[in-house]
Write a protein that holds these residues in place. Structure first.
Motif, PDB file in Angstrom:
ATOM      1  N   ALA A  85     -28.460  -0.533  37.254  1.00  0.00           N
ATOM      2  CA  ALA A  85     -27.770   0.498  36.167  1.00  0.00           C
ATOM      3  C   ALA A  85     -28.040   1.607  36.106  1.00  0.00           C
ATOM      4  O   ALA A  85     -27.665   2.945  35.814  1.00  0.00           O
ATOM      5  CB  ALA A  85     -29.114   0.211  34.944  1.00  0.00           C
ATOM      6  N   GLY A 117     -25.981   5.186  36.653  1.00  0.00           N
ATOM      7  CA  GLY A 117     -26.794   5.835  35.668  1.00  0.00           C
ATOM      8  C   GLY A 117     -26.529   7.676  36.141  1.00  0.00           C
ATOM      9  O   GLY A 117     -25.997   8.674  36.071  1.00  0.00           O
ATOM     10  N   LEU A 131     -28.248   5.999  29.464  1.00  0.00           N
ATOM     11  CA  LEU A 131     -28.236   4.592  30.094  1.00  0.00           C
ATOM     12  C   LEU A 131     -29.872   4.902  31.538  1.00  0.00           C
ATOM     13  O   LEU A 131     -30.722   3.733  31.624  1.00  0.00           O
ATOM     14  CB  LEU A 131     -27.725   4.574  31.484  1.00  0.00           C
ATOM     15  CG  LEU A 131     -28.219   3.594  32.636  1.00  0.00           C
ATOM     16  CD1 LEU A 131     -27.634   2.502  31.263  1.00  0.00           C
ATOM     17  CD2 LEU A 131     -26.729   3.494  32.933  1.00  0.00           C
ATOM     18  N   ARG A 183     -32.804   4.038  29.306  1.00  0.00           N
ATOM     19  CA  ARG A 183     -33.049   2.799  29.488  1.00  0.00           C
ATOM     20  C   ARG A 183     -32.473   2.347  27.994  1.00  0.00           C
ATOM     21  O   ARG A 183     -33.174   1.768  27.310  1.00  0.00           O
ATOM     22  CB  ARG A 183     -34.210   2.127  29.642  1.00  0.00           C
ATOM     23  CG  ARG A 183     -34.744   2.019  31.930  1.00  0.00           C
ATOM     24  CD  ARG A 183     -35.876   1.674  31.425  1.00  0.00           C
ATOM     25  NE  ARG A 183     -36.439   2.491  32.725  1.00  0.00           N
ATOM     26  CZ  ARG A 183     -37.733   1.690  33.532  1.00  0.00           C
ATOM     27  NH1 ARG A 183     -38.275   0.754  33.020  1.00  0.00           N
ATOM     28  NH2 ARG A 183     -37.562   1.580  34.574  1.00  0.00           N
ATOM     29  N   MET A 214     -29.215   1.107  25.470  1.00  0.00           N
ATOM     30  CA  MET A 214     -27.824   0.186  26.375  1.00  0.00           C
ATOM     31  C   MET A 214     -26.816   0.437  25.827  1.00  0.00           C
ATOM     32  O   MET A 214     -25.877   0.732  26.019  1.00  0.00           O
ATOM     33  CB  MET A 214     -28.610  -1.409  25.257  1.00  0.00           C
ATOM     34  CG  MET A 214     -29.757  -2.226  26.068  1.00  0.00           C
ATOM     35  SD  MET A 214     -29.276  -2.060  28.239  1.00  0.00           S
ATOM     36  CE  MET A 214     -27.938  -3.186  28.702  1.00  0.00           C
ATOM     37  N   GLY A 225     -26.451   3.591  26.170  1.00  0.00           N
ATOM     38  CA  GLY A 225     -26.025   4.730  26.909  1.00  0.00           C
ATOM     39  C   GLY A 225     -24.782   3.949  27.867  1.00  0.00           C
ATOM     40  O   GLY A 225     -24.004   4.621  28.560  1.00  0.00           O
ATOM     41  N   ARG A 226     -25.205   2.774  28.475  1.00  0.00           N
ATOM     42  CA  ARG A 226     -24.289   2.071  28.963  1.00  0.00           C
ATOM     43  C   ARG A 226     -22.859   1.611  28.669  1.00  0.00           C
ATOM     44  O   ARG A 226     -21.927   1.665  29.272  1.00  0.00           O
ATOM     45  CB  ARG A 226     -25.182   0.213  29.360  1.00  0.00           C
ATOM     46  CG  ARG A 226     -24.235  -0.836  30.086  1.00  0.00           C
ATOM     47  CD  ARG A 226     -25.351  -1.782  30.133  1.00  0.00           C
ATOM     48  NE  ARG A 226     -24.628  -3.263  30.957  1.00  0.00           N
ATOM     49  CZ  ARG A 226     -23.611  -3.515  29.951  1.00  0.00           C
ATOM     50  NH1 ARG A 226     -23.455  -4.129  28.471  1.00  0.00           N
ATOM     51  NH2 ARG A 226     -22.910  -5.408  30.286  1.00  0.00           N
ATOM     52  N   SER A 261     -22.130  -0.599  36.022  1.00  0.00           N
ATOM     53  CA  SER A 261     -21.851  -0.696  34.496  1.00  0.00           C
ATOM     54  C   SER A 261     -22.142  -1.763  33.664  1.00  0.00           C
ATOM     55  O   SER A 261     -22.518  -2.444  33.127  1.00  0.00           O
ATOM     56  CB  SER A 261     -21.642   0.455  33.712  1.00  0.00           C
ATOM     57  OG  SER A 261     -22.005   1.331  33.776  1.00  0.00           O
ATOM     58  N   GLU A 269     -24.989  -6.384  33.922  1.00  0.00           N
ATOM     59  CA  GLU A 269     -25.954  -5.990  32.524  1.00  0.00           C
ATOM     60  C   GLU A 269     -27.266  -6.130  33.123  1.00  0.00           C
ATOM     61  O   GLU A 269     -28.477  -6.603  34.269  1.00  0.00           O
ATOM     62  CB  GLU A 269     -25.651  -6.924  31.392  1.00  0.00           C
ATOM     63  CG  GLU A 269     -26.894  -6.270  30.193  1.00  0.00           C
ATOM     64  CD  GLU A 269     -26.621  -7.441  28.188  1.00  0.00           C
ATOM     65  OE1 GLU A 269     -27.077  -7.002  28.225  1.00  0.00           O
ATOM     66  OE2 GLU A 269     -24.851  -8.454  28.768  1.00  0.00           O
ATOM     67  N   THR A 292     -34.918  -3.542  30.694  1.00  0.00           N
ATOM     68  CA  THR A 292     -34.800  -2.474  29.305  1.00  0.00           C
ATOM     69  C   THR A 292     -35.991  -1.868  28.062  1.00  0.00           C
ATOM     70  O   THR A 292     -36.012  -1.211  27.905  1.00  0.00           O
ATOM     71  CB  THR A 292     -33.636  -2.648  28.290  1.00  0.00           C
ATOM     72  OG1 THR A 292     -33.498  -4.070  28.521  1.00  0.00           O
ATOM     73  CG2 THR A 292     -32.027  -2.818  28.898  1.00  0.00           C
TER      74      THR A 292
END
Length: 130
Positions: free
Chosen positions: A9, A13, A64, A67, A69, A71-72, A118, A121, A127
């Motif tokens: 992640a 990012g 993202l 942290r 989600m 953004g993901r 991405s 997960e 997160t």
């Protein structure tokens, strides 16, 4: 054993930040050059599109990295759409003009890497520990 989900992640990012800043820079530089009277291949509409895409990449990447989600999801969506659109252009150009490596292939590769990173997960622990 590969990198942890939190690391993937973070990599996604930071790649999103790189692409976003580059898009904003290219869009702004094109607009400034054209306003100054220089001939640039990209017009104002193209500069706006590149800058807008840069802003979306940057937004998703920053969220993202904070942290979030969402953004993901933003980064995942924009990378998937751009990878699909770029692949379509590559296939159409290759069929009509011949197959060769070019800047679109690199752009496709960057989007596929962001998309793949991405997709993994992030863990709930990553997160939650903002």
């Amino acid at each position: 054993m590969g990198p942890s989900r939190g690391v993937t992640a973070l990599i996604a990012g930071w790649l999103g930040v790189l692409v976003g800043v580059a898009g904003l820079f290219v869009g702004a530089a094109t607009a400034v050059f054209r306003a100054g009277g220089r001939q640039v291949d990209l017009d104002y509409v193209g500069a706006g599109i590149v800058g807008g895409l840069g802003a979306v990449y940057l937004l998703g990447a920053v969220l993202l990295l904070r942290r979030r989600m969402i953004g993901r999801r933003v980064l995942l969506t924009v990378a998937a759409v751009m990878a699909g659109a770029t692949l379509l252009v590559i296939v159409l150009n290759g069929a009509s003009h011949g197959w060769r490596l070019g800047p679109l292939d690199v752009w496709f590769g960057v989007n596929v890497v962001i998309l793949g990173l991405s997709l993994s997960e992030a863990t709930r622990r990553w997160t939650v520990t903002r």
